[in-house]
Enzyme design. Structure first.
Site: not given
Ligand code: DQA
Length: 147
Positions: A11-12, A19, A78, A112, A81, A88, A101-103, A75, A108, A99, A24
């Site tokens: 998501p997002n 964003r 959210a 997270r 978490h 599962d 994650h950009l950040s 990725n 943070r 896995e 990011y």
């Molecule tokens: C994220 C980190 C997550 O905590 C956040 O909710 C995201 C982006 C990242 O790529 O840093 O949507 O997955």
């Protein structure tokens, strides 16, 4: 399967570029995908890139990847978490999971710091922005070659 890597974005992540660019970066998801397609071509990987805002769709994609993709790069945004359902599904699949994650999620907010996805991942790449996806493809290539 022909060295296929399925990249799942949660998501997002469709909003990348606008964003929270301080967190990011300025790259869009399309920019990141283009770089992954170029690198995938160089590495001899078939890269499929997807994004969804829906938890159940992510679960469906993980289930469907079995026997279709050699590696899953995920990725989960959210849902990383929060989603036991995603964990599962990831534990049920025989497809190795990387896995991304950009950040740097560990730098943070406290909420997270915990990742359900990590419990099912062979490795984790955080904090390198869009470049982390390219690092994941390098790792995917190594896993496939050593299989
Ligand atoms: C994220 C980190 C997550 O905590 C956040 O909710 C995201 C982006 C990242 O790529 O840093 O949507 O997955």
């Amino acid at each position: 399967m022909a060295n296929k890597v399925l990249v799942i974005n949660g998501p997002n992540l469709n909003l990348l570029g606008t964003r929270e660019p301080d967190v990011y970066g300025a790259e869009t998801l399309a920019d990141i995908e283009a770089k992954c397609q170029t690198l995938g071509g160089e590495l001899g990987l078939e890269v499929e890139f997807r994004q969804t805002n829906t938890e159940g769709e992510m679960v469906d994609w993980v289930q469907q990847a079995q026997g279709v993709a050699d590696i899953l790069v995920i990725n989960a945004g959210a849902y990383t978490h929060t989603s036991v359902a995603l964990l599962d599904a990831l534990k049920a699949t025989k497809t190795p999971v990387i896995e991304v994650h950009l950040s740097n999620i560990h730098q943070r907010e406290e909420f997270r710091h915990h990742s359900y996805v990590s419990k099912a991942a062979v490795g984790i790449i955080v904090g390198f922005g869009g470049f982390g996806y390219e690092m994941a493809l390098q790792a995917a290539k190594r896993i496939i070659d050593n299989a």
